[in-house]
Design a protein around this motif. Structure first.
Motif, PDB file in Angstrom:
ATOM      1  N   PHE A  95       0.667  -1.152   0.090  1.00  0.00           N
ATOM      2  CA  PHE A  95       0.016  -0.152  -0.045  1.00  0.00           C
ATOM      3  C   PHE A  95       0.941   1.240   0.051  1.00  0.00           C
ATOM      4  CE2 PHE A  95      -2.555  -3.655   1.400  1.00  0.00           C
ATOM      5  CZ  PHE A  95      -3.679  -3.300   1.123  1.00  0.00           C
ATOM      6  N   THR A  96       0.426   2.379  -0.550  1.00  0.00           N
ATOM      7  CA  THR A  96       1.168   3.461  -0.407  1.00  0.00           C
ATOM      8  C   THR A  96       1.368   4.122   0.792  1.00  0.00           C
ATOM      9  OG1 THR A  96      -0.690   4.991  -0.943  1.00  0.00           O
ATOM     10  CG2 THR A  96       0.321   3.988  -3.064  1.00  0.00           C
ATOM     11  N   PRO A  97       2.507   4.849   0.972  1.00  0.00           N
ATOM     12  CA  PRO A  97       2.726   5.592   2.143  1.00  0.00           C
ATOM     13  C   PRO A  97       1.626   6.459   2.638  1.00  0.00           C
ATOM     14  CG  PRO A  97       4.735   5.496   0.920  1.00  0.00           C
ATOM     15  CD  PRO A  97       3.577   4.765   0.044  1.00  0.00           C
ATOM     16  N   GLY A  98       1.165   6.365   3.937  1.00  0.00           N
ATOM     17  CA  GLY A  98       0.476   7.326   4.369  1.00  0.00           C
ATOM     18  C   GLY A  98      -1.206   7.156   4.000  1.00  0.00           C
ATOM     19  N   MET A  99      -1.499   7.306   2.481  1.00  0.00           N
ATOM     20  CA  MET A  99      -2.648   7.152   2.350  1.00  0.00           C
ATOM     21  C   MET A  99      -3.387   5.616   1.844  1.00  0.00           C
ATOM     22  SD  MET A  99      -3.507  10.301   2.649  1.00  0.00           S
ATOM     23  CE  MET A  99      -5.419  10.309   2.119  1.00  0.00           C
ATOM     24  N   HIS A 100      -2.222   4.792   1.680  1.00  0.00           N
ATOM     25  CA  HIS A 100      -2.734   3.516   1.746  1.00  0.00           C
ATOM     26  C   HIS A 100      -3.599   3.007   0.674  1.00  0.00           C
ATOM     27  CE1 HIS A 100      -1.837   3.702   6.319  1.00  0.00           C
ATOM     28  NE2 HIS A 100      -0.700   3.830   5.596  1.00  0.00           N
ATOM     29  N   ILE A 101      -2.991   3.411  -0.606  1.00  0.00           N
ATOM     30  CA  ILE A 101      -3.736   2.961  -1.788  1.00  0.00           C
ATOM     31  C   ILE A 101      -3.182   1.622  -2.270  1.00  0.00           C
ATOM     32  CG2 ILE A 101      -4.231   3.451  -4.136  1.00  0.00           C
ATOM     33  CD1 ILE A 101      -4.353   6.575  -3.307  1.00  0.00           C
ATOM     34  N   PRO A 102      -3.731   0.597  -2.536  1.00  0.00           N
ATOM     35  CA  PRO A 102      -3.098  -0.567  -2.925  1.00  0.00           C
ATOM     36  C   PRO A 102      -2.265  -0.380  -4.232  1.00  0.00           C
ATOM     37  CG  PRO A 102      -5.573  -1.093  -2.905  1.00  0.00           C
ATOM     38  CD  PRO A 102      -5.248   0.426  -2.609  1.00  0.00           C
ATOM     39  N   VAL A 103      -1.259  -1.028  -4.543  1.00  0.00           N
ATOM     40  CA  VAL A 103      -0.457  -1.009  -5.696  1.00  0.00           C
ATOM     41  C   VAL A 103      -0.436  -2.285  -6.278  1.00  0.00           C
ATOM     42  CG1 VAL A 103       1.847  -0.754  -6.762  1.00  0.00           C
ATOM     43  CG2 VAL A 103       1.307   0.373  -4.286  1.00  0.00           C
ATOM     44  N   ARG A 104      -0.995  -2.307  -7.655  1.00  0.00           N
ATOM     45  CA  ARG A 104      -1.217  -3.573  -8.384  1.00  0.00           C
ATOM     46  C   ARG A 104      -0.018  -3.677  -9.477  1.00  0.00           C
ATOM     47  NH1 ARG A 104      -3.247  -5.485  -4.342  1.00  0.00           N
ATOM     48  NH2 ARG A 104      -5.345  -4.804  -3.722  1.00  0.00           N
ATOM     49  N   PRO A 105       0.129  -4.680 -10.195  1.00  0.00           N
ATOM     50  CA  PRO A 105       0.812  -4.976 -11.275  1.00  0.00           C
ATOM     51  C   PRO A 105       0.034  -4.495 -12.533  1.00  0.00           C
ATOM     52  CG  PRO A 105       0.148  -7.074 -10.401  1.00  0.00           C
ATOM     53  CD  PRO A 105      -0.242  -6.319  -9.599  1.00  0.00           C
ATOM     54  N   PRO A 106       0.793  -4.079 -13.623  1.00  0.00           N
ATOM     55  CA  PRO A 106       0.088  -3.610 -14.747  1.00  0.00           C
ATOM     56  C   PRO A 106      -1.015  -4.560 -15.353  1.00  0.00           C
ATOM     57  CG  PRO A 106       2.386  -3.291 -15.111  1.00  0.00           C
ATOM     58  CD  PRO A 106       2.055  -4.000 -13.685  1.00  0.00           C
ATOM     59  N   GLU A 107      -0.914  -5.826 -15.006  1.00  0.00           N
ATOM     60  CA  GLU A 107      -2.006  -6.871 -15.704  1.00  0.00           C
ATOM     61  C   GLU A 107      -3.297  -6.486 -15.028  1.00  0.00           C
ATOM     62  OE1 GLU A 107       1.170  -8.231 -13.827  1.00  0.00           O
ATOM     63  OE2 GLU A 107       1.703  -7.564 -15.809  1.00  0.00           O
ATOM     64  N   VAL A 108      -3.357  -5.931 -13.892  1.00  0.00           N
ATOM     65  CA  VAL A 108      -4.637  -5.535 -13.024  1.00  0.00           C
ATOM     66  C   VAL A 108      -5.204  -4.593 -14.056  1.00  0.00           C
ATOM     67  CG1 VAL A 108      -5.728  -4.815 -11.153  1.00  0.00           C
ATOM     68  CG2 VAL A 108      -3.878  -6.550 -10.740  1.00  0.00           C
ATOM     69  N   PHE A 109      -4.332  -3.439 -14.214  1.00  0.00           N
ATOM     70  CA  PHE A 109      -4.966  -2.265 -15.033  1.00  0.00           C
ATOM     71  C   PHE A 109      -5.259  -2.755 -16.329  1.00  0.00           C
ATOM     72  CE2 PHE A 109      -3.574   1.370 -17.714  1.00  0.00           C
ATOM     73  CZ  PHE A 109      -4.363   2.402 -17.048  1.00  0.00           C
ATOM     74  N   HIS A 110      -4.570  -3.537 -17.053  1.00  0.00           N
ATOM     75  CA  HIS A 110      -4.982  -4.285 -18.395  1.00  0.00           C
ATOM     76  C   HIS A 110      -6.317  -5.111 -18.492  1.00  0.00           C
ATOM     77  CE1 HIS A 110      -0.602  -3.236 -19.298  1.00  0.00           C
ATOM     78  NE2 HIS A 110      -1.304  -2.385 -19.667  1.00  0.00           N
ATOM     79  N   ARG A 111      -6.385  -5.653 -17.490  1.00  0.00           N
ATOM     80  CA  ARG A 111      -7.530  -6.815 -17.383  1.00  0.00           C
ATOM     81  C   ARG A 111      -8.883  -5.939 -17.197  1.00  0.00           C
ATOM     82  NH1 ARG A 111      -6.851  -9.777 -12.529  1.00  0.00           N
ATOM     83  NH2 ARG A 111      -4.580 -10.173 -13.348  1.00  0.00           N
ATOM     84  N   ALA A 112      -8.660  -4.873 -16.165  1.00  0.00           N
ATOM     85  CA  ALA A 112     -10.027  -4.019 -15.756  1.00  0.00           C
ATOM     86  C   ALA A 112      -9.854  -2.748 -15.723  1.00  0.00           C
ATOM     87  CB  ALA A 112     -10.481  -4.470 -14.492  1.00  0.00           C
ATOM     88  N   PRO A 113      -9.424  -2.184 -16.872  1.00  0.00           N
ATOM     89  CA  PRO A 113      -8.847  -0.902 -17.236  1.00  0.00           C
ATOM     90  C   PRO A 113      -9.949   0.046 -16.370  1.00  0.00           C
ATOM     91  CG  PRO A 113      -9.337  -1.787 -19.361  1.00  0.00           C
ATOM     92  CD  PRO A 113      -9.777  -2.724 -18.271  1.00  0.00           C
ATOM     93  N   PRO A 114      -9.519   1.230 -15.915  1.00  0.00           N
ATOM     94  CA  PRO A 114     -10.501   2.202 -15.220  1.00  0.00           C
ATOM     95  C   PRO A 114     -10.806   3.264 -16.144  1.00  0.00           C
ATOM     96  CG  PRO A 114      -8.024   2.956 -14.906  1.00  0.00           C
ATOM     97  CD  PRO A 114      -8.140   1.647 -15.603  1.00  0.00           C
ATOM     98  N   ASP A 115     -11.989   4.140 -15.960  1.00  0.00           N
ATOM     99  CA  ASP A 115     -12.352   4.888 -16.812  1.00  0.00           C
ATOM    100  C   ASP A 115     -11.345   6.249 -17.069  1.00  0.00           C
ATOM    101  OD1 ASP A 115     -15.106   4.095 -17.014  1.00  0.00           O
ATOM    102  OD2 ASP A 115     -15.356   4.599 -14.934  1.00  0.00           O
ATOM    103  N   TYR A 116     -10.521   6.402 -15.963  1.00  0.00           N
ATOM    104  CA  TYR A 116      -9.465   7.598 -15.611  1.00  0.00           C
ATOM    105  C   TYR A 116      -8.416   6.974 -15.181  1.00  0.00           C
ATOM    106  CZ  TYR A 116     -13.096  10.893 -17.061  1.00  0.00           C
ATOM    107  OH  TYR A 116     -14.003  11.735 -17.506  1.00  0.00           O
ATOM    108  N   ALA A 117      -7.217   7.590 -15.299  1.00  0.00           N
ATOM    109  CA  ALA A 117      -5.930   7.074 -14.855  1.00  0.00           C
ATOM    110  C   ALA A 117      -4.922   8.223 -14.554  1.00  0.00           C
ATOM    111  CB  ALA A 117      -5.041   5.996 -15.834  1.00  0.00           C
ATOM    112  N   VAL A 118      -4.617   8.471 -13.266  1.00  0.00           N
ATOM    113  CA  VAL A 118      -3.896   9.698 -13.009  1.00  0.00           C
ATOM    114  C   VAL A 118      -2.518   9.248 -13.080  1.00  0.00           C
ATOM    115  CG1 VAL A 118      -3.327  11.358 -11.067  1.00  0.00           C
ATOM    116  CG2 VAL A 118      -5.515  10.114 -11.054  1.00  0.00           C
ATOM    117  N   LEU A 119      -1.977  10.003 -13.908  1.00  0.00           N
ATOM    118  CA  LEU A 119      -0.354   9.978 -14.336  1.00  0.00           C
ATOM    119  C   LEU A 119       0.552  10.466 -13.230  1.00  0.00           C
ATOM    120  CD1 LEU A 119       1.375   8.428 -16.500  1.00  0.00           C
ATOM    121  CD2 LEU A 119       1.468  10.807 -17.669  1.00  0.00           C
ATOM    122  N   PHE A 120       0.825   9.478 -12.193  1.00  0.00           N
ATOM    123  CA  PHE A 120       1.663  10.014 -11.206  1.00  0.00           C
ATOM    124  C   PHE A 120       3.221   9.950 -11.774  1.00  0.00           C
ATOM    125  CE2 PHE A 120      -1.621   8.675  -8.623  1.00  0.00           C
ATOM    126  CZ  PHE A 120      -1.822   9.945  -7.964  1.00  0.00           C
ATOM    127  N   ALA A 121       3.470   8.917 -12.760  1.00  0.00           N
ATOM    128  CA  ALA A 121       4.761   9.117 -13.439  1.00  0.00           C
ATOM    129  C   ALA A 121       5.003   9.931 -14.588  1.00  0.00           C
ATOM    130  CB  ALA A 121       5.196   7.692 -13.793  1.00  0.00           C
TER     131      ALA A 121
END
Ligand code: SAH
Ligand code: TYD
Ligand code: ZN
Length: 406
Positions: A349-375
């Protein structure tokens, strides 16, 4: 928040606070949530020597250890950038017989590996044992320790003095800048050079890329502040070349005083810095107002999408995102998960706010409507590889302005 300038010792006081922050790269498991470490992230500008720095920084050993989460090799574009960096150093500075190159903060060997591959005498200095192990496995000579004056002395005694010391995205991490300067001076041959490239203060101020400010980045450098900090150790800035990497960086070339003539790029960049007002307190008042406005817009946008029932994910669990998420108070209710290629971050989970971190396969399997580009600094590389997502989903960027990419 008050403190003393790490460069000149003058009293400094922060011009803003991002609030309590965790260690930016300390991705964690639920059982560790209750003992998470926090400090106050507050940047200050020294009126005396112009060094931009954070007032409080956690101890280096709390950030750099055998479980360090940042592996340089995760970006192909960066690997190519470092190949070009090495080639430039070789062509310009390693023309003598049997040259010796030292890298400070060599991580998994992404830069020094290029010298190793050409059979050049080399040594990486890298305190984070797990990333250093990756370099060692590739046959790259690596010393697992923090670079400082004592370390420099031992290297010089054992291997002789260096023709070039190279570094990237690490000199701005080291709070004891005197130890770096004294060490570099001790280790370099009289005709040697010390090159390092780091996120640039001018870009940060112009783009409101406040996410460059986090625990590891104790300084955000400019040509003016680097010149002052290293001058007292007899090192002179003789070159300043802007780089497009990490959202805007500067490559500084330093040489023992009298060793080389300064390139016209130095005076040119100092003039740019005067124009940007990097030496004036008002510039940082404006920067603070821009950060607050950016926070307002990003949270408004995410709250609206939540009301509309949209699925939002993040892309790239960067160190930088720790500042954004904690400063803006963005948690798993706004961003379901963050996609990241780093195995060590996945499932945590991300430091402080505890958002789960997932591998790109999860992103590709069930793509969101929006993606915030942190990188966002790897935008071209990511947009190229995620062309499929872009057909249906939308990207949200926040540098230089908050908005949906159309
Ligand atoms: N140079 C690489 C890595 C940057 S991350 C790149 O540009 O991608 C910063 C690295 O510096 C980390 O691997 C960290 O462990 C290392 N580091 C931190 N303090 C250091 C010090 N005092 N001496 C040498 N390396 C250090
Ligand atoms: P980066 O922006 O280089 O660094 P920092 O931690 O200093 O802010 O971090 C890139 C992160 O993004 C890293 O965790 C790997 C991840 N990443 C991806 O998930 N996919 C990609 O295509 C790229 C380039 C990076
Ligand atoms: Zn100062």
């Amino acid at each position: 928040m008050m403190g003393n300038c790490r460069v000149c010792g003058s009293a400094i006081s922060s011009f803003m606070s991002f609030g309590k922050m965790p260690i930016a790269n300390a991705f964690l498991r639920p059982e560790d949530f209750s003992r998470e470490y926090f400090f106050e992230l507050a940047p200050a500008f020294c009126q005396t020597c112009e060094a931009f720095q954070i007032v409080e920084q956690p101890a280096p050993e709390m950030m750099f250890h055998s479980d360090y989460a940042f592996f340089s090799g995760t970006s192909r574009a960066m690997a190519e950038h470092f190949q070009r960096y090495a080639a430039a150093v070789r062509a310009r500075h390693l023309n003598g017989p049997d040259p010796f190159v030292v890298e400070i903060g060599s991580n998994d060997g992404i830069l020094i590996g290029n010298f190793a591959a050409s059979g050049i005498r080399h040594l990486g200095v890298e305190p984070s044992a797990n990333v250093a192990a990756v370099a060692k496995q590739k046959g790259i000579n690596t010393l697992v320790r923090f670079f400082d004056a004592a370390c420099a002395g031992q290297i010089a005694d054992q291997h002789g003095k260096a023709d070039a010391i190279v570094a990237a995205n690490v000199i701005c991490h080291i709070p004891d800048i005197d130890a770096v300067a004294a060490g570099a001076k001790r280790l370099l041959k009289p005709a040697g050079v010390f090159l390092f490239e780091e996120p640039y203060l001018g870009d940060m101020v112009q783009k409101t890329s406040y996410d460059q400010i986090y625990d590891e980045h104790v300084f955000i450098f400019s040509v003016g502040s680097v010149s002052r900090a290293f001058a007292k150790h007899g090192l002179e800035v003789v070159g300043a070349e802007p780089q497009p990497t990490h959202g805007g960086s500067m490559r500084y070339t330093l040489a023992p005083k009298g060793g080389r003539k300064a390139d016209p790029s130095v005076a040119r960049q100092l003039a740019v810095e005067a124009e940007l007002g990097l030496g004036r307190a008002e510039t940082y008042e404006r920067f603070r107002a821009n950060c607050e406005r950016s926070r307002e817009r990003l949270t408004e946008l995410l709250h609206r999408l939540r009301r509309e029932g949209k699925k939002v994910a993040g892309y790239g669990a960067t160190s930088k995102s720790t500042t954004v998420l904690n400063y803006c108070g963005i948690g798993p209710d706004d961003i379901e998960f963050i996609s990241d290629t780093t195995p060590l971050k996945q499932g945590k989970f991300t430091p402080g706010m505890h958002i789960p971190v997932r591998p790109p396969e999860v992103f590709h399997r069930a793509p969101p409507d929006y993606a915030v580009l942190f990188a966002w600094n790897h935008r071209d590389e990511i947009f190229a590889k995620e062309a499929e997502f872009s057909k249906h989903g939308k990207w949200i960027c926040f540098v230089p302005e908050v908005g949906v990419v159309e």
